[in-house]
Design a protein around this motif. Structure first.
Motif, PDB file in Angstrom:
ATOM      1  N   ALA A   1       0.810  -1.213   0.000  1.00  0.00           N
ATOM      2  CA  ALA A   1       0.000   0.000   0.000  1.00  0.00           C
ATOM      3  C   ALA A   1       0.846   1.268   0.000  1.00  0.00           C
ATOM      4  O   ALA A   1       0.406   2.308  -0.494  1.00  0.00           O
ATOM      5  N   ASN A   2       2.060   1.208   0.550  1.00  0.00           N
ATOM      6  CA  ASN A   2       2.867   2.422   0.665  1.00  0.00           C
ATOM      7  C   ASN A   2       3.981   2.508  -0.379  1.00  0.00           C
ATOM      8  O   ASN A   2       4.912   3.290  -0.242  1.00  0.00           O
ATOM      9  N   SER A   3       3.887   1.683  -1.432  1.00  0.00           N
ATOM     10  CA  SER A   3       4.905   1.717  -2.473  1.00  0.00           C
ATOM     11  C   SER A   3       4.339   1.191  -3.783  1.00  0.00           C
ATOM     12  O   SER A   3       3.522   0.273  -3.794  1.00  0.00           O
ATOM     13  N   GLU A   4       4.773   1.808  -4.877  1.00  0.00           N
ATOM     14  CA  GLU A   4       4.346   1.334  -6.196  1.00  0.00           C
ATOM     15  C   GLU A   4       5.339   0.333  -6.778  1.00  0.00           C
ATOM     16  O   GLU A   4       5.117  -0.213  -7.850  1.00  0.00           O
ATOM     17  N   ASP A   5       6.425   0.102  -6.072  1.00  0.00           N
ATOM     18  CA  ASP A   5       7.424  -0.854  -6.535  1.00  0.00           C
ATOM     19  C   ASP A   5       6.912  -2.282  -6.341  1.00  0.00           C
ATOM     20  O   ASP A   5       6.421  -2.635  -5.270  1.00  0.00           O
ATOM     21  N   GLU A   6       7.013  -3.083  -7.392  1.00  0.00           N
ATOM     22  CA  GLU A   6       6.562  -4.470  -7.308  1.00  0.00           C
ATOM     23  C   GLU A   6       7.593  -5.336  -6.603  1.00  0.00           C
ATOM     24  O   GLU A   6       8.786  -5.254  -6.880  1.00  0.00           O
ATOM     25  N   GLN A   7       7.114  -6.149  -5.679  1.00  0.00           N
ATOM     26  CA  GLN A   7       7.941  -7.136  -5.011  1.00  0.00           C
ATOM     27  C   GLN A   7       7.616  -8.503  -5.604  1.00  0.00           C
ATOM     28  O   GLN A   7       6.517  -8.718  -6.127  1.00  0.00           O
ATOM     29  N   THR A   8       8.545  -9.423  -5.527  1.00  0.00           N
ATOM     30  CA  THR A   8       8.265 -10.785  -5.980  1.00  0.00           C
ATOM     31  C   THR A   8       7.995 -11.673  -4.767  1.00  0.00           C
ATOM     32  O   THR A   8       8.525 -11.440  -3.676  1.00  0.00           O
TER      33      THR A   8
END
Length: 356
Positions: A107-114
């Motif tokens: 919710a606090n980041s637009e960076d995708e995690q795997t």
């Protein structure tokens, strides 16, 4: 099927608060132009009550929303809830499907995690995935005691409906203890799930696996599906959604994280493979036993392949779904009467249920 069992696919109390304030303001006695008589106190109480409720909403959203993530599988999109500070995320089995790897957006980041699948348990439509790298500031949600959930309680549903991440809807708990059967088409697992929480908060595609939260900021359930209205074709019935209770979520998730699988499902089973049969009018008329698990509950009770089960306890059995719903109300170790026909003769035996 009784009212407590629903087949499905996938009023704020502000007025009451205002009413109470008005009644209290009007309770003082005496003559003259008192604050109660000229309406000053009543007028002040209305915005105060509204502001208090709004503050509660804002606090819960601020506290819990960072723990709700968006999960992108190859073909499906859903939501998940951060379960611990090690990167475990709990979601629905139908969200992960047959996939093993996922993209996760917090919710606090637009960076995708795997993330990678730990284990999926379709029988309860729950799964756990784990972030490959735990980002800074990841916040685990707090899970409540779903046995204390009450009808009328205000709840918020948080997730990513239709891909709109970090969305929040509000409603109330409409009912508890619902037994719901998912469809196996349209992405459902076909599971029959007991003790679900029914809510009026909107549950839309993409909300699955998210959080149903009370005003104390505790997750009381995982939104999973919405009821379908036959008059709407494939459309959902507005205001009727279901969430898997937090008690079952934590029970399953804890086992998956500890053992890599579910070792104690708490789900009763007969130990058979079966299919629905129809009568001469092509109406569902019972469940035919195809295979009996050696040493299982049915085997020990003398039930054999070819027997047609027509009743469990006092509940009539016409389909596989109705059998699943009847068993969902029981626990492993419970003794129930199972009625079946064999070569045209009706028999009833007591069966000590096993575990699924």
């Amino acid at each position: 099927m009784d009212a407590s069992r629903t087949r499905a696919r996938l009023c704020l109390p502000l007025a009451a608060l205002v009413c109470s304030a008005s009644l209290i303001a009007g309770c003082s006695s005496g003559s003259g132009s008192s604050p109660a008589q000229d309406g000053t106190t009543t007028q002040a109480a209305v915005p105060a009550a509204a502001n208090d409720l709004q503050d509660d909403y804002l606090k819960v959203i601020k506290d819990v929303l960072p723990s709700v993530v968006q999960i992108q599988a190859r073909t499906d999109l859903g939501s998940g809830v951060v379960y611990d500070d090690k990167g475990h995320i709990v979601t629905n089995a139908h969200v992960v499907g047959d996939e093993k790897t996922f993209k996760v957006t917090t919710a606090n980041s637009e960076d995708e995690q795997t993330a990678t699948l730990v284990y999926a348990y379709p029988e309860q439509d729950l799964a756990v995935i784990k972030l490959d790298k735990v980002p800074d500031g990841l916040k685990a949600a707090s899970f409540g005691d779903s046995s204390k959930v009450e009808v009328g309680q205000i709840v918020l549903a948080m997730g990513s409906p239709l891909g709109l991440s970090s969305s929040v809807t509000q409603g109330i708990v409409s009912a508890t203890g619902r037994t719901v059967s998912e469809g196996s088409s349209g992405g459902g697992t076909g599971a029959t799930i007991a003790n679900m929480v029914q809510t009026s908060a909107a549950i839309n595609p993409g909300n699955s696996g998210g959080a149903l939260v009370d005003l104390d900021g505790r997750v009381i359930g995982i939104p999973t599906l919405a009821a379908t209205d036959p008059t709407l074709g494939a459309g959902t019935a507005p205001g009727i959604g279901f969430a898997i209770p937090a008690s079952m979520v934590t029970k399953v998730a804890d086992q998956i994280i500890k053992d890599g699988r579910v070792t104690d499902s708490g789900r009763a089973a007969l130990g058979i493979t079966a299919r629905t049969v129809v009568d001469d009018d092509y109406q569902a008329a019972g469940v035919a036993v195809v295979e009996v698990k050696s040493g299982g509950a049915a085997d020990k009770a003398g039930i054999e392949p070819g027997d047609i089960i027509t009743k469990v306890g006092d509940t009539g059995i016409t389909t596989i779904t109705s059998l699943s719903e009847a068993l969902a109300a029981e626990k492993p170790g419970d003794k129930v009467a199972v009625t079946y026909t064999r070569a045209g003769t009706e028999k009833t035996v007591d069966v000590t249920l096993g575990e699924q």
